[in-house]
Design a protein around this motif. Structure first.
Motif, short mmCIF file in Angstrom:
data_model
loop_
_atom_site.label_atom_id
_atom_site.label_comp_id
_atom_site.label_asym_id
_atom_site.label_seq_id
_atom_site.Cartn_x
_atom_site.Cartn_y
_atom_site.Cartn_z
N GLN A 46 0.83 -1.20 0.00
CA GLN A 46 0.00 0.00 0.00
C GLN A 46 0.87 1.25 0.00
N ARG A 47 1.94 1.25 0.81
CA ARG A 47 2.86 2.39 0.82
C ARG A 47 3.52 2.57 -0.55
N ALA A 48 3.84 1.46 -1.20
CA ALA A 48 4.45 1.53 -2.53
C ALA A 48 3.46 2.14 -3.53
N TRP A 49 2.22 1.67 -3.51
CA TRP A 49 1.21 2.25 -4.42
C TRP A 49 0.99 3.73 -4.12
N ASP A 50 0.95 4.08 -2.83
CA ASP A 50 0.78 5.49 -2.46
C ASP A 50 1.92 6.34 -3.01
N ALA A 51 3.16 5.83 -2.91
CA ALA A 51 4.32 6.57 -3.43
C ALA A 51 4.23 6.72 -4.95
N LEU A 52 3.84 5.66 -5.64
CA LEU A 52 3.69 5.74 -7.09
C LEU A 52 2.61 6.74 -7.48
N GLY A 85 1.10 12.36 -9.39
CA GLY A 85 0.24 13.52 -9.13
C GLY A 85 -1.18 13.15 -8.76
N LYS A 86 -1.38 11.94 -8.29
CA LYS A 86 -2.75 11.49 -7.93
C LYS A 86 -2.97 11.64 -6.44
#
Length: 101
Positions: A89-95, A100-101
């Motif tokens: 989840q942290r990885a997806w949040d960083a991506l 810019g999402k």
């Protein structure tokens, strides 16, 4: 994402440019170097901190691609350990932040 795909390089400008001691550059067709970012000198940051920030920026495309590869390789996996779900989840949040999402 449509970021500059050429290899990003940290340039140490401290010998000749006091106001912007570090920059991020890349080679582009037809030019020696293209500047992606200049990091201005700040009294609130040590030279080591400025250099470390510049190194992190220079590594951003590689980090983005590595993280993207990692999270997409787990796409569709039915079960992940709780600590892996949190990390994913942290990885997806960083991506998403990088997008810019």
């Amino acid at each position: 994402m449509k970021y500059t795909r050429e290899k990003w390089k940290l340039s140490d400008n401290r010998k000749w440019w006091k106001t912007h001691p570090f920059s991020i550059t890349c080679r582009k067709a037809g030019v020696y170097a293209t500047t992606i970012a200049n990091l201005p000198a700040r009294r609130t940051m040590s030279p080591d901190e400025m250099r470390d920030n510049a190194m992190l920026i220079a590594a951003a495309p590689d980090l983005y691609e590595a993280l993207w590869g990692m999270v997409t390789s787990f796409h569709g996996v039915d079960y992940l350990e709780p600590h892996m779900r949190e990390s994913m989840q942290r990885a997806w949040d960083a991506l998403h932040k990088a997008q810019g999402k």
